[in-house]
Design an enzyme around this catalytic site. Structure first.
Site, PDB file in Angstrom:
ATOM      1  N   ASP A 169      -7.982  -7.200   1.216  1.00 61.45           N
ATOM      2  CA  ASP A 169      -7.013  -7.350   2.309  1.00 61.45           C
ATOM      3  C   ASP A 169      -7.686  -6.805   3.545  1.00 61.45           C
ATOM      4  O   ASP A 169      -8.546  -5.925   3.455  1.00 61.45           O
ATOM      5  CB  ASP A 169      -5.734  -6.538   2.056  1.00 61.45           C
ATOM      6  N   CYS A 227      -7.732 -26.721   8.992  1.00 63.49           N
ATOM      7  CA  CYS A 227      -6.461 -26.064   9.340  1.00 63.49           C
ATOM      8  C   CYS A 227      -5.710 -26.860  10.415  1.00 63.49           C
ATOM      9  O   CYS A 227      -6.283 -27.719  11.094  1.00 63.49           O
ATOM     10  CB  CYS A 227      -6.703 -24.622   9.793  1.00 63.49           C
ATOM     11  N   HIS A 278      -5.864 -20.407  12.254  1.00 62.22           N
ATOM     12  CA  HIS A 278      -7.245 -20.755  11.937  1.00 62.22           C
ATOM     13  C   HIS A 278      -7.951 -19.643  11.154  1.00 62.22           C
ATOM     14  O   HIS A 278      -8.574 -19.900  10.120  1.00 62.22           O
ATOM     15  CB  HIS A 278      -8.069 -21.102  13.184  1.00 62.22           C
ATOM     16  N   CYS A 290      -7.475 -26.642  13.856  1.00 63.79           N
ATOM     17  CA  CYS A 290      -8.694 -27.448  14.009  1.00 63.79           C
ATOM     18  C   CYS A 290      -8.420 -28.950  13.959  1.00 63.79           C
ATOM     19  O   CYS A 290      -9.155 -29.735  14.541  1.00 63.79           O
ATOM     20  CB  CYS A 290      -9.719 -27.036  12.958  1.00 63.79           C
ATOM     21  N   PHE A 321      -2.894   6.212   3.320  1.00 61.16           N
ATOM     22  CA  PHE A 321      -3.939   5.767   4.240  1.00 61.16           C
ATOM     23  C   PHE A 321      -3.393   5.540   5.649  1.00 61.16           C
ATOM     24  O   PHE A 321      -4.015   5.916   6.639  1.00 61.16           O
ATOM     25  CB  PHE A 321      -4.577   4.487   3.700  1.00 61.16           C
ATOM     26  N   CYS A 336     -13.430 -27.117   9.332  1.00 63.73           N
ATOM     27  CA  CYS A 336     -12.151 -26.502   8.954  1.00 63.73           C
ATOM     28  C   CYS A 336     -11.044 -27.547   8.985  1.00 63.73           C
ATOM     29  O   CYS A 336     -10.974 -28.366   9.900  1.00 63.73           O
ATOM     30  CB  CYS A 336     -11.836 -25.358   9.909  1.00 63.73           C
ATOM     31  N   ASP A 371       0.866  -1.176   0.000  1.00 61.72           N
ATOM     32  CA  ASP A 371       0.000   0.000   0.000  1.00 61.72           C
ATOM     33  C   ASP A 371       0.905   1.229   0.000  1.00 61.72           C
ATOM     34  O   ASP A 371       2.058   1.173   0.417  1.00 61.72           O
ATOM     35  CB  ASP A 371      -0.948  -0.019   1.208  1.00 61.72           C
TER      36      ASP A 371
HETATM   37  N1  PRF Z   1      -6.425   3.979   0.367  1.00 64.28           N
HETATM   38  C1  PRF Z   1      -5.247   3.303   0.544  1.00 64.28           C
HETATM   39  N2  PRF Z   1      -5.165   2.237   1.355  1.00 64.28           N
HETATM   40  C2  PRF Z   1      -6.272   1.840   2.011  1.00 64.28           C
HETATM   41  C3  PRF Z   1      -7.505   2.492   1.864  1.00 64.28           C
HETATM   42  C4  PRF Z   1      -7.601   3.624   0.994  1.00 64.28           C
HETATM   43  O1  PRF Z   1      -8.640   4.251   0.806  1.00 64.28           O
HETATM   44  C5  PRF Z   1      -8.416   1.811   2.693  1.00 64.28           C
HETATM   45  C6  PRF Z   1      -9.839   2.131   2.905  1.00 64.28           C
HETATM   46  N3  PRF Z   1     -10.599   1.036   3.372  1.00 64.28           N
HETATM   47  C7  PRF Z   1      -7.700   0.768   3.304  1.00 64.28           C
HETATM   48  N4  PRF Z   1      -6.415   0.803   2.885  1.00 64.28           N
HETATM   49  N5  PRF Z   1      -4.163   3.719  -0.103  1.00 64.28           N
HETATM   50 ZN    ZN Z   2      -9.415 -24.113  11.609  1.00 61.97          ZN
END
Ligand code: PRF
Ligand code: ZN
Length: 369
Positions: free
Chosen positions: A263, A303, A332, A306, A94, A301, A90
């Protein structure tokens, strides 16, 4: 080096394959979060065993510690952390907005203070891409502005314009041909602004597109409506990523609306707080109710947790503050998320996604846990 192939569709749900320098990813997929380069308490071998295909890292955290130049000296994140499958980073914006003490946000970039030592730092599209290129993930994200909700429409309008200018600058800053770059659509829950942002961002030559700015304080039905609306404006032949989302229910809805990637810290963070996801709903392992239970967390499950441990033992580990409890719970929950998306892929291939989704949701809400 990077490509996406759309495979089966079932109404708006889709399966596909993303090819990256570190291997292929079957979509729809969930990406475990490895903020500082490690998925908390879980080794790369264990991630592999549970079927993880791509993990996420954070520009902001890795820039602060150990420093992206350090990661670059090791030959990139995959060599540094020994996760040899694909990684996505990322862009940092954020995390700055949610973690750091913010000083100033202008068109030029964001001035903020490190949450570690308070030192003054600056991030903008050019720096974010430079740092992400040092980290060397297969997929990088454009530098965007995520507005927390509720927000004034005029502020959200300004933020999508800024996010567009930053997306153009992010794209222009990329000098490395091995790494893919995804653009991020913003616009809060205003459908008008979502459409404009989607048109702006998808006009830029990115390898994939993300929906940002959701799961930031809005009601769940509004999040689903905005996701459903936005995917209609995203190209069919590129991956679609819903950022920072969400619960198992959120994933099932996102997949229905044509999202390919997710994610969220929820499976790992909740595991460390003794909350387990099961096919029959949430299970709080700390409850007295499980003291003498010799049942696994989830009989459906497969895993490691479990297959080998009882609810009673996991409750004991939690009560005793044993690290093994954090690990077994995390194994898990991640397995649960990864098997959920795997079952979703299979249902799409069989053309029975809606039925699968409704039955799975029904069981999770009425399982009696
Ligand atoms: N922008 C970026 N990463 C993020 C978000 C976003 O808006 C969000 C919003 N749920 C999570 N991670 N760059
Ligand atoms: Zn499990």
């Amino acid at each position: 080096m990077f490509s996406f192939r759309l495979e089966e569709t079932d109404n708006r749900a889709r399966t596909g394959t993303i090819t990256t320098p570190h291997g292929i990813i079957e979509t729809p997929i969930f990406m475990p979060v490895g903020t500082v380069g490690s998925v908390k308490t879980i080794s790369p071998q264990e991630l592999d065993d549970m079927g993880a295909q791509i993990i996420l890292g954070n520009t902001y955290h890795l820039h602060l510690r150990p420093g992206d130049e350090v990661v670059a000296k090791f030959g990139g994140l995959a060599k540094f952390n020994s996760w040899h499958k694909p990684t996505l980073t990322d862009s940092g914006g954020f995390q700055v907005f949610s973690l750091a003490e913010m000083n100033k946000i202008t068109d030029e970039g964001v001035h903020f203070r490190s949450h570690l030592d308070g030192s003054k730092l600056f991030l903008n599209p050019e720096r974010s891409i430079e740092i992400q290129q040092n980290i060397g993930a297969d997929i990088m994200m454009a530098f965007d502005e995520c507005v927390s909700l509720p927000a004034e429409k005029e502020y959200v309008r300004k933020s999508i314009e800024r996010t567009y200018r930053w997306a153009v600058r992010s794209r222009a800053a990329k000098t490395n041909g091995h790494q893919a770059l995804f653009g991020i659509i913003q616009g809060g829950t205003d459908l008008d602004l979502r459409r404009i942002s989607a048109e702006q961002i998808t006009s830029i030559d990115f390898e994939g597109f993300a929906i940002g700015g959701l799961s930031v304080g809005e009601e769940i039905p509004l999040m689903y409506e905005t996701t459903s609306f936005t995917t209609e404006y995203m190209p069919k032949d590129k991956p679609r990523y819903l950022m920072g989302v969400g619960t198992p229910q959120d994933l099932l809805h996102g997949i229905k609306y044509g999202v390919d990637m997710f994610d969220c810290v929820m499976p790992t963070r909740n595991a460390r707080n003794a909350m387990l996801f099961t096919s029959a709903g949430k299970l709080h392992i700390k409850n007295k109710q499980w003291e003498l239970s010799d049942e696994p967390v989830d009989a459906e499950c497969s895993c490691y947790t479990c297959r080998n441990f009882s609810r009673g033992y996991l409750r004991h580990l939690h009560k005793a503050g044993e690290y093994l409890g954090l690990r077994l719970n995390s194994i898990h929950n991640l397995h649960f998320y990864l098997s959920l998306v795997k079952r979703a892929r299979n249902a799409i291939k069989l053309g029975i996604y809606d039925k699968f989704m409704n039955e799975t949701l029904e069981k999770m809400s009425t399982g009696g846990l």
